[in-house]
Scaffold this active site. Structure first.
Site, short mmCIF file in Angstrom:
data_model
loop_
_atom_site.label_atom_id
_atom_site.label_comp_id
_atom_site.label_asym_id
_atom_site.label_seq_id
_atom_site.Cartn_x
_atom_site.Cartn_y
_atom_site.Cartn_z
N ARG A 132 0.83 -1.21 0.00
CA ARG A 132 0.00 0.00 0.00
C ARG A 132 0.86 1.25 0.00
NH1 ARG A 132 -4.59 0.39 4.52
NH2 ARG A 132 -2.77 0.70 5.87
N LYS A 234 -2.73 6.37 1.69
CA LYS A 234 -2.56 6.83 3.07
C LYS A 234 -1.66 8.07 3.13
CE LYS A 234 -2.67 4.48 7.54
NZ LYS A 234 -4.11 4.73 7.74
N GLU A 270 -16.41 6.20 4.64
CA GLU A 270 -15.68 5.60 5.74
C GLU A 270 -15.65 6.54 6.93
OE1 GLU A 270 -11.27 5.30 5.52
OE2 GLU A 270 -11.52 5.90 3.44
#
Length: 387
Positions: A132, A234, A270
């Protein structure tokens, strides 16, 4: 001497001179930074022999507790990471014009180290965090460490801070890898130098409620991410913008905020720091990742475990109105684990969910913890032992 300098200045075009000065400045900065790093990062001669640090293991929350060591690895302008090393935990030196400070060029990850009853240490799916970070680095125009380098750095950090890993059942060592642009840049451009840094802190439950159900507020004014942005990676830039919404929700007595999509303003996406699931009958639904939702490692693991246990799992667009008829709602994330939702307030209406030992999320979390602890067979190779 003045005459000679003037002559050289006349021979060089202003644009070329500016470029030369910029390169010399960046080179000088890199040399100074490397020297500073070398002085600050003397390899440890020995680790503490203490089995555990002297702290209250029963009182852990989710906050920074300084540990002994951190790991630092540099990547100069050639795009190749140099050999990293452990350093004593402490402050780092940055140029005021560092890319991360001026333009937010940075990523972070989060994983945990657990201690087994036999004293063994293990990680859970660290390759997913490494992958990621690589995806995020590509989006943010940054070089990234290899999966092997990433996992090795996390392991070294864990072993160096072994005494800070909580006893079994008391928490975990939260490990935070950072990838940041540390080179100087004034105009909007990628940083000429990057730093990969890993630090750690022992943690307990993320929410102040502990293992009790959390209460969410659906935010209609502020949005976490938008199509075409960086919500799916992220990036550090995704988190400061939600602080106002979180602060406002907590002032009203809520645990956290559930965000809607910025386009239609009616579909759930989210929570501030975790993914969300709704349960209806035998079906688990979670919002589909479409570039605005982070693909959580815990989210992915829970989906696979749910299928193993016979549940139907779907990734789809979920209107906020579906929350009213849901049998159960829960959140997932590395920091939060699996957290049951007790209520959600949307458009002034509070929907409460029944909480019982038979909740689907409790069954899923039990299986997840069983795999992590070795009580349940790990037939996917998710658990990584730390030698």
């Amino acid at each position: 001497m003045i005459h000679k300098i003037t002559s050289i200045r006349n021979l060089i075009q202003p644009s070329a001179l500016s470029s030369l000065i910029s390169k010399l400045g960046a080179s000088s900065y890199a040399t100074q930074a490397a020297s500073s790093l070398q002085q600050a990062c003397e390899p440890p001669s020995a680790y503490s022999n203490d089995e555990y640090a002297d702290i209250d293991w029963n009182g852990l929350g989710f906050g920074v507790i300084p540990t002994d060591y951190m790991y630092i690895m540099k990547c100069p302008s050639d795009g190749y990471f140099q050999q990293g090393q452990l350093c004593r935990y402490g402050n780092i030196e940055l140029s005021p014009s560092a890319g991360v400070l001026n333009y937010g060029q940075g990523l972070f990850e989060g994983t945990k180290v657990y201690r087994k009853k036999d004293g063994g240490l293990y990680l859970f799916r660290p390759d997913q965090n490494a992958t990621r970070m690589q995806i995020g680095a590509e989006r943010m125009c940054m070089p990234s460490p290899s999966i092997e380098h990433f996992i090795n750095a996390v392991k070294q950090t864990a072993l160096a801070n072994r005494r800070w890993i909580p006893p079994p059942g008391k928490g975990s060592l939260y490990v935070r890898p950072l990838l940041i642009g540390t080179g100087p840049v004034l105009g909007l451009a990628p940083s000429p130098e990057y730093t990969f840094l890993v630090y750690a802190s022992p943690v307990g439950n993320y929410f102040k409620e502990g293992t009790a159900p959390i209460n969410l507020y659906v935010e209609g004014e502020f949005h976490r991410a938008s199509r075409g942005g960086a919500g799916g990676v992220k990036s550090i830039t995704n988190y400061a913008p939600v602080l106002k919404a979180i602060h406002r929700a907590k002032d009203r007595g809520f645990s956290d905020v559930l965000y809607l999509d910025s386009l239609n303003k009616k579909n759930i996406e989210e929570v501030s720091s975790c993914n969300i699931f709704i349960v209806k009958g035998n079906i688990l639904s979670t919002p589909a990742t479409n570039g605005t939702i982070l693909e959580g490692v815990t989210r992915k693991s829970i989906m696979e475990i749910a299928k193993d246990l016979g549940y139907q799992v779907e990734e789809r667009t979920i209107p906020a109105d579906d929350l009213i008829d849901a049998d159960e709602v829960f959140c997932t994330g590395t920091a939060v684990g699996v957290a049951a939702v007790g209520s959600i307030t949307y458009n002034g209406k509070r929907t409460e969910y029944e909480i019982s030992p038979d909740l689907v999320c409790k069954k899923l979390y039990s299986r997840l913890v069983g795999i992590q602890s070795g009580a349940v067979e790990d037939n996917r190779g998710w658990v990584v032992e730390i030698d």
